[in-house]
Design a protein around this motif. Structure first.
Motif, PDB file in Angstrom:
ATOM      1  N   GLN A  52       0.912  -1.479   0.431  1.00 34.92           N
ATOM      2  CA  GLN A  52      -0.054  -0.156   0.612  1.00 34.92           C
ATOM      3  C   GLN A  52       0.552   1.345  -0.061  1.00 34.92           C
ATOM      4  N   VAL A  53       0.188   1.854  -0.784  1.00 32.14           N
ATOM      5  CA  VAL A  53       1.103   3.207  -1.329  1.00 32.14           C
ATOM      6  C   VAL A  53       0.901   4.124   0.335  1.00 32.14           C
ATOM      7  N   GLN A  54       1.435   5.148   0.637  1.00 33.11           N
ATOM      8  CA  GLN A  54       1.415   6.174   1.817  1.00 33.11           C
ATOM      9  C   GLN A  54       2.779   7.157   2.087  1.00 33.11           C
ATOM     10  N   MET A  55       1.574   8.267   2.621  1.00 30.08           N
ATOM     11  CA  MET A  55       2.653   8.807   3.032  1.00 30.08           C
ATOM     12  C   MET A  55       1.697  10.036   3.352  1.00 30.08           C
ATOM     13  N   VAL A  56       2.579  10.372   4.833  1.00 28.54           N
ATOM     14  CA  VAL A  56       1.615  11.763   5.501  1.00 28.54           C
ATOM     15  C   VAL A  56       3.090  12.754   5.498  1.00 28.54           C
ATOM     16  N   GLU A  57       2.472  13.792   5.667  1.00 28.83           N
ATOM     17  CA  GLU A  57       3.655  15.053   5.767  1.00 28.83           C
ATOM     18  C   GLU A  57       3.494  15.427   7.871  1.00 28.83           C
ATOM     19  N   SER A  58       4.076  15.686   7.408  1.00 27.59           N
ATOM     20  CA  SER A  58       3.825  16.775   9.346  1.00 27.59           C
ATOM     21  C   SER A  58       5.114  18.373   9.206  1.00 27.59           C
ATOM     22  N   GLY A  59       5.064  19.057  10.298  1.00 24.35           N
ATOM     23  CA  GLY A  59       5.744  19.951  10.237  1.00 24.35           C
ATOM     24  C   GLY A  59       5.760  21.529  10.073  1.00 24.35           C
ATOM     25  N   GLY A  60       4.088  21.286   9.363  1.00 28.16           N
ATOM     26  CA  GLY A  60       3.928  22.428   8.708  1.00 28.16           C
ATOM     27  C   GLY A  60       3.579  23.442  10.160  1.00 28.16           C
ATOM     28  N   GLY A  61       3.239  24.577  10.145  1.00 33.78           N
ATOM     29  CA  GLY A  61       2.958  25.444  11.282  1.00 33.78           C
ATOM     30  C   GLY A  61       2.914  26.801  10.761  1.00 33.78           C
ATOM     31  N   SER A  62       3.290  28.079  11.622  1.00 38.46           N
ATOM     32  CA  SER A  62       3.627  29.170  11.393  1.00 38.46           C
ATOM     33  C   SER A  62       4.318  30.297  12.085  1.00 38.46           C
ATOM     34  N   VAL A  63       5.065  30.744  11.494  1.00 40.24           N
ATOM     35  CA  VAL A  63       6.400  31.058  11.146  1.00 40.24           C
ATOM     36  C   VAL A  63       6.426  32.674  10.743  1.00 40.24           C
ATOM     37  N   GLN A  64       6.918  33.328  11.626  1.00 44.38           N
ATOM     38  CA  GLN A  64       7.458  34.744  11.042  1.00 44.38           C
ATOM     39  C   GLN A  64       8.456  34.480   9.592  1.00 44.38           C
ATOM     40  N   ALA A  65       8.627  35.529   9.278  1.00 42.06           N
ATOM     41  CA  ALA A  65       9.440  36.205   7.632  1.00 42.06           C
ATOM     42  C   ALA A  65      10.702  36.417   8.385  1.00 42.06           C
ATOM     43  N   GLY A  66      11.095  34.644   7.577  1.00 38.21           N
ATOM     44  CA  GLY A  66      13.159  34.831   8.440  1.00 38.21           C
ATOM     45  C   GLY A  66      13.276  33.775   9.152  1.00 38.21           C
ATOM     46  N   GLY A  67      12.140  33.253   8.917  1.00 40.52           N
ATOM     47  CA  GLY A  67      12.317  32.065  10.117  1.00 40.52           C
ATOM     48  C   GLY A  67      12.640  30.550   9.087  1.00 40.52           C
ATOM     49  N   SER A  68      12.551  29.402  10.152  1.00 38.62           N
ATOM     50  CA  SER A  68      12.514  28.478   9.360  1.00 38.62           C
ATOM     51  C   SER A  68      11.855  27.411  10.462  1.00 38.62           C
ATOM     52  N   LEU A  69      11.506  26.148   8.875  1.00 34.20           N
ATOM     53  CA  LEU A  69      10.779  25.409   9.755  1.00 34.20           C
ATOM     54  C   LEU A  69      11.430  23.503   8.909  1.00 34.20           C
ATOM     55  N   ARG A  70      10.558  22.544   8.964  1.00 32.76           N
ATOM     56  CA  ARG A  70      11.147  21.588   8.417  1.00 32.76           C
ATOM     57  C   ARG A  70      10.471  20.583   8.273  1.00 32.76           C
ATOM     58  N   LEU A  71      10.031  19.983   7.461  1.00 28.84           N
ATOM     59  CA  LEU A  71       8.075  19.727   6.532  1.00 28.84           C
ATOM     60  C   LEU A  71       9.070  18.359   6.659  1.00 28.84           C
ATOM     61  N   SER A  72       8.706  16.525   7.126  1.00 23.51           N
ATOM     62  CA  SER A  72       8.986  15.168   7.129  1.00 23.51           C
ATOM     63  C   SER A  72       7.870  14.705   6.349  1.00 23.51           C
ATOM     64  N   CYS A  73       8.594  13.630   5.184  1.00 27.00           N
ATOM     65  CA  CYS A  73       7.212  13.077   4.340  1.00 27.00           C
ATOM     66  C   CYS A  73       7.362  11.721   5.364  1.00 27.00           C
ATOM     67  N   LEU A  74       6.790  11.197   6.313  1.00 27.56           N
ATOM     68  CA  LEU A  74       6.858   9.428   6.005  1.00 27.56           C
ATOM     69  C   LEU A  74       6.404   8.354   4.942  1.00 27.56           C
ATOM     70  N   GLY A  75       6.868   7.996   4.491  1.00 27.72           N
ATOM     71  CA  GLY A  75       6.278   6.671   3.339  1.00 27.72           C
ATOM     72  C   GLY A  75       6.607   5.039   3.746  1.00 27.72           C
ATOM     73  N   SER A  76       5.456   4.719   2.688  1.00 25.52           N
ATOM     74  CA  SER A  76       6.080   3.330   3.379  1.00 25.52           C
ATOM     75  C   SER A  76       6.311   2.693   1.996  1.00 25.52           C
ATOM     76  N   GLY A  77       7.135   1.462   2.341  1.00 18.50           N
ATOM     77  CA  GLY A  77       8.108   0.377   1.735  1.00 18.50           C
ATOM     78  C   GLY A  77       7.897   1.277  -0.179  1.00 18.50           C
ATOM     79  N   MET A  78       6.900   0.892  -0.083  1.00 18.78           N
ATOM     80  CA  MET A  78       5.861   1.219  -1.816  1.00 18.78           C
ATOM     81  C   MET A  78       6.889   2.833  -2.532  1.00 18.78           C
ATOM     82  N   VAL A  79       6.337   3.280  -1.518  1.00 20.12           N
ATOM     83  CA  VAL A  79       7.186   4.794  -2.030  1.00 20.12           C
ATOM     84  C   VAL A  79       8.178   5.383  -2.064  1.00 20.12           C
TER      85      VAL A  79
END
Length: 123
Positions: free
Chosen positions: A1-28
């Motif tokens: 089964q193909v699955q992809m789940v994102e996380s790490g989004g949010g609110s930040v002020q300009a100039g800031g940083s965020l790190r997004l993650s994507c957890l996937g299945s082996g098929m992905v």
């Protein structure tokens, strides 16, 4: 089964940083390429960064070059998007996706998608 789940989004002020993650299945992670896309309010889907296996390297949309970095950890079945020096125009829903076609940033070439994670950058 193909699955992809994102996380790490949010609110930040300009100039800031965020790190997004994507957890996937082996098929992905058997796909040739994985990428990040985004859709800003009222706009279409845009390719942000794509990473392909082997020597194909990574490609970025011009607007994020030097600020965003895509990476993947196959052992953890995870892909990341490090976003630095964020700008208000980076505000969007961010999606991870996977494709067999190599070297493309066209959303239509990506067959597997996550549900998205929102990023809001305020001034």
């Amino acid at each position: 089964q193909v699955q992809m789940v994102e996380s790490g989004g949010g609110s930040v002020q300009a100039g800031g940083s965020l790190r997004l993650s994507c957890l996937g299945s082996g098929m992905v992670f058997k796909r040739n390429c994985m990428g990040w896309f985004r859709q800003a309010p009222g706009k279409g889907l845009e390719g942000v960064a794509v990473s392909c296996i082997g020597d194909l390297g990574s490609i970025y949309v011009d607007s994020v070059k030097g600020r965003f970095t895509i990476s993947r950890d196959n052992a953890k079945l995870s892909m990341y998007l490090q976003m630095n020096n964020l700008k208000t125009e980076d505000t969007a829903n961010y999606y991870c996706a996977a494709a067999d076609k190599v070297g493309s940033m066209a959303p239509s070439d990506f067959a597997y998608w996550g549900q998205g994670t929102p990023v809001t950058v305020s001034s």
